[in-house]
Design a protein around this motif. Structure first.
Motif, short mmCIF file in Angstrom:
data_model
loop_
_atom_site.label_atom_id
_atom_site.label_comp_id
_atom_site.label_asym_id
_atom_site.label_seq_id
_atom_site.Cartn_x
_atom_site.Cartn_y
_atom_site.Cartn_z
N LEU A 1 1.69 9.97 8.26
CA LEU A 1 2.08 11.10 9.09
C LEU A 1 2.15 12.39 8.28
CD1 LEU A 1 4.81 9.51 11.40
CD2 LEU A 1 2.40 9.93 11.90
N ASP A 2 2.53 12.28 7.01
CA ASP A 2 2.56 13.46 6.14
C ASP A 2 1.15 13.95 5.82
OD1 ASP A 2 5.30 13.55 6.06
OD2 ASP A 2 5.45 12.34 4.24
N ARG A 3 0.18 13.05 5.86
CA ARG A 3 -1.21 13.40 5.52
C ARG A 3 -2.13 13.11 6.71
NH1 ARG A 3 -2.62 14.66 0.47
NH2 ARG A 3 -4.26 15.64 1.71
N LEU A 4 -1.81 13.72 7.84
CA LEU A 4 -2.65 13.55 9.02
C LEU A 4 -4.04 14.14 8.83
CD1 LEU A 4 -0.17 14.19 11.97
CD2 LEU A 4 -1.28 12.04 11.38
N ASP A 5 -4.18 15.06 7.85
CA ASP A 5 -5.51 15.60 7.58
C ASP A 5 -6.43 14.51 7.07
OD1 ASP A 5 -3.81 15.44 5.34
OD2 ASP A 5 -5.07 16.84 4.22
N LEU A 6 -5.89 13.58 6.26
CA LEU A 6 -6.71 12.46 5.77
C LEU A 6 -7.00 11.46 6.88
CD1 LEU A 6 -4.99 11.80 2.31
CD2 LEU A 6 -7.06 13.15 2.79
N VAL A 7 -6.02 11.25 7.77
CA VAL A 7 -6.25 10.36 8.91
C VAL A 7 -7.34 10.93 9.81
CG1 VAL A 7 -5.19 9.29 10.94
CG2 VAL A 7 -3.88 9.52 8.83
N ALA A 8 -7.27 12.25 10.05
CA ALA A 8 -8.26 12.88 10.94
C ALA A 8 -9.66 12.84 10.36
CB ALA A 8 -7.85 14.33 11.20
N SER A 9 -9.78 12.95 9.04
CA SER A 9 -11.10 12.93 8.41
C SER A 9 -11.59 11.53 8.11
CB SER A 9 -11.07 13.76 7.11
OG SER A 9 -10.17 13.17 6.18
N GLY A 10 -10.72 10.51 8.32
CA GLY A 10 -11.12 9.14 8.05
C GLY A 10 -11.21 8.80 6.58
N ASP A 11 -10.44 9.50 5.74
CA ASP A 11 -10.48 9.25 4.29
C ASP A 11 -9.51 8.12 3.96
OD1 ASP A 11 -10.71 9.31 1.59
OD2 ASP A 11 -10.47 11.48 1.38
N TRP A 12 -9.90 6.91 4.29
CA TRP A 12 -9.02 5.76 4.10
C TRP A 12 -8.85 5.40 2.64
CZ3 TRP A 12 -6.62 5.48 8.38
CH2 TRP A 12 -7.28 5.83 9.56
N ALA A 13 -9.84 5.71 1.81
CA ALA A 13 -9.71 5.43 0.38
C ALA A 13 -8.58 6.26 -0.22
CB ALA A 13 -11.03 5.72 -0.34
N ALA A 14 -8.51 7.54 0.16
CA ALA A 14 -7.44 8.40 -0.35
C ALA A 14 -6.08 7.92 0.16
CB ALA A 14 -7.69 9.85 0.06
N LEU A 15 -6.01 7.52 1.42
CA LEU A 15 -4.75 7.02 1.96
C LEU A 15 -4.33 5.73 1.27
CD1 LEU A 15 -5.28 7.67 5.77
CD2 LEU A 15 -3.52 8.70 4.32
N ALA A 16 -5.29 4.88 0.94
CA ALA A 16 -4.97 3.64 0.23
C ALA A 16 -4.38 3.94 -1.15
CB ALA A 16 -6.22 2.77 0.10
N ARG A 17 -4.91 4.97 -1.82
CA ARG A 17 -4.36 5.33 -3.13
C ARG A 17 -2.95 5.90 -3.00
NH1 ARG A 17 -9.73 7.23 -3.76
NH2 ARG A 17 -9.06 9.36 -3.25
N LEU A 18 -2.71 6.69 -1.94
CA LEU A 18 -1.39 7.31 -1.77
C LEU A 18 -0.33 6.29 -1.38
CD1 LEU A 18 -2.28 10.61 0.14
CD2 LEU A 18 -1.36 10.43 -2.17
N THR A 19 -0.70 5.32 -0.58
CA THR A 19 0.27 4.37 -0.04
C THR A 19 0.33 3.06 -0.81
OG1 THR A 19 -1.39 3.47 1.48
CG2 THR A 19 -0.02 5.30 2.29
N ASN A 20 -0.66 2.81 -1.67
CA ASN A 20 -0.78 1.52 -2.35
C ASN A 20 -0.81 0.37 -1.34
OD1 ASN A 20 -0.75 2.57 -5.03
ND2 ASN A 20 1.49 2.80 -4.89
N ALA A 21 -1.43 0.62 -0.21
CA ALA A 21 -1.50 -0.38 0.86
C ALA A 21 -2.94 -0.80 1.08
CB ALA A 21 -0.93 0.19 2.16
N PRO A 22 -3.17 -2.07 1.40
CA PRO A 22 -4.54 -2.53 1.69
C PRO A 22 -5.03 -1.99 3.02
CG PRO A 22 -2.96 -4.29 2.08
CD PRO A 22 -2.19 -3.17 1.46
N THR A 23 -6.32 -2.14 3.26
CA THR A 23 -6.92 -1.63 4.48
C THR A 23 -6.29 -2.23 5.72
OG1 THR A 23 -9.03 -1.29 3.34
CG2 THR A 23 -9.09 -1.38 5.74
N ALA A 24 -5.93 -3.51 5.66
CA ALA A 24 -5.33 -4.16 6.84
C ALA A 24 -4.02 -3.48 7.24
CB ALA A 24 -5.08 -5.64 6.54
N GLU A 25 -3.22 -3.08 6.25
CA GLU A 25 -1.97 -2.39 6.57
C GLU A 25 -2.24 -1.00 7.13
OE1 GLU A 25 1.50 -2.26 4.17
OE2 GLU A 25 0.98 -4.09 3.10
N LEU A 26 -3.21 -0.29 6.58
CA LEU A 26 -3.56 1.03 7.11
C LEU A 26 -4.04 0.92 8.55
CD1 LEU A 26 -5.46 2.62 4.08
CD2 LEU A 26 -3.13 3.09 4.83
#
Length: 416
Positions: free
Chosen positions: A181-206
């Motif tokens: 929610l803090d990085r909705l810009d990454l969610v909107a652009s579909g940058d899941w790799a960057a979100l995975a690095r920020l959250t340390n979460a696997p793709t399934a959790e994202l």
């Protein structure tokens, strides 16, 4: 005399639907949510049938979020649902139960006046505090109380806060979701790799958290429109193109289907796919016919709705009226004015080619624009609406006002 039993045989006729026809009728009347549940059940029972859900690529987002997600600049709040006073009436009715004290209620009313049609605040808190000559912490304290009003997300100052309020209400806000929610810009652009690095979460959790975000309503105030659909994914999308209005399916509303011809149950899986394809083709044809008739409402809003009956659409498409009734049950279309129920776009003729739904929308607009110190009576509203050859009774206007959840004039009156 001794009684005797007598056995007789007589022919009779009974109409009994086959299992296949029952399934077809159930699929035809199902909305996207129940249809997805049905497909999940079928996939669990049929090895040959599989469903695919994937994370979206950049820009592939729910239609009802258009103009809401951050894109690097200021958030675009244009093209929201038509403003109707029922949202304000709902909020004003809740204030006495949440806010105590004359000063605090004065702040609450000022915050209610600052609501946008989306349900977000349209003015900075500092500006409201300055106008009322009160401290900013006092306004923030009242704001926190008003943010408890249903539906969750009202009185948010940004999209992230709107979604965070809904996550808190649902008790699902965890560190991974908070970061997204803090990085909705990454969610909107579909940058899941960057979100995975920020959250340390696997793709399934994202993907799990993304589904939660998709279930939230970015514009909770829009549900108070007279023809609005409640919080949900729309089945159809209506957008204006170079050749006029185009109606298409919302790709994210249903999972993609595939059939493995070599697996067990391949024939049953193909039957399920055919059922879905028939339902989708019928829904799209009906939706296109309805919106072609209501193209003025797509451009101007609900106040431009024209009279329309299900029999009109059935005759134009060569369908039975019951088929049209089933396919529009629970289905919605995303428009520039919000997400609308298809069923709400049918309305009887009140005279002068004016639909009853259009009159309700005009009534909401009249009350939204009235002077709150001198609200319009039902008689005054009747005279304002009874124009262009339309004959309305005062009790009809009172009924429409009640349907819109708008109180009578003496309850709407406010002193400045």
């Amino acid at each position: 005399m001794k009684a005797r039993s007598k056995l007789t045989v007589s022919p009779s006729q009974r109409l009994q639907l086959s299992a296949g026809l029952q399934a077809a009728l159930n699929v035809l009347r199902a909305d996207a949510t129940s249809l997805t549940e049905y497909l999940e059940e079928q996939a669990a029972e049929t090895p040959a049938l599989s469903l695919q859900t994937v994370l979206p690529a950049g820009g592939d987002w729910l239609p009802r979020w258009s103009g809401t997600l951050p894109t690097g600049g200021s958030e675009d709040l244009e093209n929201l649902a038509d403003h109707g006073p029922s949202l304000i009436a709902h909020v004003l009715a809740a204030i006495p139960q949440l806010v105590e004290g004359h000063g605090a209620r004065e702040i609450a009313v000022a915050l209610a006046d600052a609501l946008e049609p989306s349900g977000w605040l349209g003015r900075p808190l500092a500006q409201i505090a300055a106008e009322l000559s009160v401290s900013l912490p006092a306004v923030e304290q009242v704001l926190g109380q008003l943010q408890r009003i249903d539906p969750p997300g009202l009185f948010a100052r940004s999209l992230a806060e709107c979604l965070r309020l809904q996550a808190l209400d649902a008790e699902v806000l965890d560190p991974v979701l908070a970061t997204m929610l803090d990085r909705l810009d990454l969610v909107a652009s579909g940058d899941w790799a960057a979100l995975a690095r920020l959250t340390n979460a696997p793709t399934a959790e994202l993907q799990s958290r993304f589904r939660l975000i998709r279930s939230f309503n970015p514009k909770p105030g829009a549900s108070f429109s007279a023809v609005a659909s409640p919080q949900r994914e729309p089945d159809l999308i209506a957008r204006q193109g170079g050749d006029g209005w185009q109606v298409a399916f919302n790709r994210s509303s249903l999972p993609a289907l595939s059939v493995d011809p070599d697996a067990a149950g391949a024939a049953r899986a193909r039957d399920v796919v055919r059922l879905i394809e028939t339902r989708n083709a019928t829904l799209l044809a009906v939706g296109q016919a309805i919106l072609a008739h209501q193209h003025l409402a797509l451009a101007r809003g609900p106040s431009a709705l024209r009279p329309l009956t299900m029999q009109d659409i059935a005759q134009s498409l060569g369908l039975h009226k019951s088929t049209v009734s089933r396919v529009v049950a629970g289905t919605a279309v995303d428009t520039p004015h919000g997400t609308w129920w298809l069923r709400r776009l049918f309305s009887p003729d009140m005279g002068a080619d004016t639909a009853a739904a259009a009159l309700r929308a005009r009534l909401a607009r009249l009350i939204a624009q009235e002077e709150t110190t001198e609200p319009l009576s039902d008689e005054a509203l009747t005279q304002a609406l009874s124009q262009d050859g339309i004959a309305l009774a005062r009790r009809t206007v009172a009924k429409y006002r009640a349907e819109l959840r708008i109180p009578a004039a003496h309850h709407r009156k406010r002193r400045h």
